[in-house]
Design an enzyme around this catalytic site. Structure first.
Site, PDB file in Angstrom:
ATOM      1  CG  ASP A 349      28.323  -0.600  42.358  1.00  0.00           C
ATOM      2  OD1 ASP A 349      27.755   0.130  41.530  1.00  0.00           O
ATOM      3  OD2 ASP A 349      27.906  -1.730  42.669  1.00  0.00           O
ATOM      4  CD  GLU A 377      25.447   3.405  41.904  1.00  0.00           C
ATOM      5  OE1 GLU A 377      24.576   3.282  41.027  1.00  0.00           O
ATOM      6  OE2 GLU A 377      26.034   2.433  42.421  1.00  0.00           O
TER       7      GLU A 377
END
Length: 602
Positions: A349, A377
């Protein structure tokens, strides 16, 4: 029309090899200069953050000038352009050849104005960091766990001060205070057992990889506010239930990738413990807490660094040695703990906010386990991303093997909605092809929707013909396609929380489901769609893709992203490489028509 000065970074006549290169490579540059009285042509190039270097180019046959270049520093980005000098009797004229203003590579422009500077990018990597074979061949399914399927008739271990939806059809809704902070989390009750029960459905859809939203204990429904990295949220299950999911998925040819949220934790966590709900002495509670050094307090205890200013997500100092040991450096780190239990890889993330050394440490630990994958990400072109004033080096070897390919998603949507022409879409895709190491391009996790975006059906104005095009194009592009749960059922929705509805079991749209099944089947059946070299092109308003392994193993996809029937002659395609010419000849299609929002596939 013959151009007086010409360089084309996509054409190996002018730059060989194409695209990103290994640090040990030699790159041959050529530029054609049909000008009088040329006294000097130079390649001007600089390593990112270093001084510019000049390399004089040698005249060869005709009007061509050539030079061979070897990267003179470490891996990273080099930026280049060309300088041309003409000596007349009474004056010297200096001109330049720059990248186009869109910076997408290919042909540039010739100018006397140095202040029009637009450099070309050359990506230089340490080694070809290839993702595992199973991953490259996969079709992934992204599951927001609370919203997929509840194996029970109730919600397990409900959170204090939360509410539970009356029906699975209900639209998600937040209860916020005057400051816009969520004060009551809400749940549908999806869990890991529910995923296990639906594995047969996923197998029939053609899925071979599962990417789960965070599953560790947390207060919220999305779980990006981790309470304990070593504990599965009891709403979802426990370690034995995860083990069963991994085992049964493996029996059906599927692997499980987890979401690693290591930039921040929850304020209601073992580590911060703002509300005293855990037995630990959290950083919020005492400066003597073993976790205090993990966080940056500006005024203890209420003012601290939080992700995007969201107070319930205190940011962790990734330079802290104790935090590094917990995540990847210790003998029983989080990465070790879950990977040794059968997890096939991790999606990091907000990778932009994790230092390169931190990502490298995670990858180093993950390398102890064969056939694991690490993706991140990143929303932009990850090869030239600058985050917090630092150029990122995710894809140069030893860190990420690929990233979430949001640029592809935007191109697909803009092309089909008419915001991009076919030529503009092809140029943007070629720019990504040129900038990314090939191994990374093949390992990017491609999507047309995620938990952070509006639903693809909504983005395409709930037009099924447009949606069908988007689905098929997703399956044609290089990288690993990932389906966001419920897109195949026709879910609609705008921004969060509307894009996180519960899966409409028994209420699926049959047409849309058929589109996904057929497109995924095509991807799984044809090796060239998974591994073939890639060439995007435009034919007037039409957009196409060639995927090519050899003359006996290739496919051609041409789509009409307009609302009118279009004629096409594929023999007019100018291929990037001459050895692809047999593809077009073998297609044996001269004049044919494609219906509005239609396509053909050979």
């Amino acid at each position: 029309m013959v151009k007086v000065v010409l360089f084309d970074s996509w054409n190996e006549l002018y730059k060989r090899p194409f695209g990103a290169v290994n640090v040990s490579a030699t790159i041959d540059f050529r530029i054609d200069v049909a000008l009088p009285y040329v006294s000097k042509v130079e390649l001007k190039i600089h390593k990112d953050g270093m001084e510019e270097q000049s390399f004089e180019m040698n005249p060869t046959q005709g009007n061509a000038y050539q030079v061979s270049f070897q990267p003179y520093a470490a891996t990273g980005l080099y930026f280049y352009y060309f300088k041309i000098q003409q000596d007349f009797d009474t004056q010297t004229r200096t001109t330049y050849y720059f990248n186009n203003h869109d910076l997408h590579g290919g042909e540039g422009f010739f100018t006397e104005n140095y202040h029009d500077m637009c450099t070309y990018q050359l990506t230089c990597f340490q080694y070809a960091d290839k993702a595992p074979e199973w991953y490259q061949n996969a079709v992934f399914y992204h599951i927001f766990v609370d919203r997929f399927f509840n194996a029970d008739d109730h919600v397990r271990s409900p959170k204090p001060d939360s509410f539970i939806y009356a029906r699975s059809e209900d639209t998600p809704y937040y209860i916020k205070n005057a400051q816009g902070e969520i004060v009551r989390w809400e749940f549908f009750g999806g869990n890991l057992d529910g995923i296990t029960q639906k594995l047969t459905y996923l197998k029939e859809l053609g899925i071979t990889g599962l990417y789960l939203s965070p599953i560790f204990e947390a207060k919220s429904n999305h779980k990006y506010d981790t309470s304990d990295y070593k504990k599965i949220d009891p709403m979802f299950g426990d370690e034995s239930i995860l083990a069963e999911l991994i085992h049964k998925a493996g029996e059906m040819g599927m692997r499980v990738v987890l979401d690693g949220v290591f930039n921040h934790v929850g304020e209601d966590s073992v580590y911060f413990n703002r509300y005293g709900n855990f037995d630990s002495v959290g950083a919020y509670q005492s400066v003597d807490s073993p976790y205090h050094s993990w966080f940056t307090f500006h005024q203890f205890p209420d003012q601290y660094d939080a992700w995007w200013g969201v107070s319930n997500l205190p940011v962790v100092n990734k330079q802290d040695a104790d935090f590094q040991r917990l995540i990847y450096g210790g003998s029983d780190s989080v990465i070790d703990y879950w990977t040794s239990r059968g997890i096939a890889g991790w999606r990091l993330d907000v990778a932009d906010e994790l230092p390169d050394a931190f990502i490298g440490g995670i990858r180093q630990t993950l390398m102890k386990y064969p056939d694991r994958v690490l993706i991140g990400e990143v929303w932009e072109d990850a090869t030239n991303k600058i985050a917090y004033d630092n150029r990122r080096h995710y894809l140069e070897g030893g860190m990420l093997q690929g990233v979430m390919n949001y640029p592809f998603r935007q191109i697909i949507i803009d092309l089909i909605n008419g915001s991009l022409t076919a030529q503009q879409a092809a140029q943007k895709m070629m720019a990504l092809k040129e900038n990314y190491p090939n191994e990374a391009l093949q390992a990017n996790l491609n999507n047309i929707g995620t938990h952070d975006t509006a639903r693809i059906f909504t983005m395409l104005s709930e037009d099924k013909a447009k949606l069908r095009l988007a689905i098929y194009l997703l399956m044609m592009l290089p990288g690993v396609p990932c389906v966001y749960y419920g897109d195949e059922a026709g879910l609609t929705g705008g921004a969060d929380p509307d894009n996180r509805k519960f899966y409409p079991w028994g209420r699926e749209d049959a047409d849309i489901s058929d589109f996904f099944h057929a497109a995924i089947r095509l991807r799984n059946q044809h090796e060239a769609l998974r591994k073939g070299r890639y060439y995007p092109f435009a034919l007037g308003p039409l957009f196409g893709v060639i995927r090519y392994i050899d003359d006996d193993n290739w496919h051609l996809f041409v789509m009409n992203p307009t609302g009118q029937e279009q004629q096409v002659d594929v023999t007019t395609i100018y291929p990037e490489r001459d050895d692809w010419r047999p593809v077009l000849e073998a297609a044996n299609i001269h004049e044919t028509s494609i219906a509005a929002y239609g396509f053909f596939f050979i």
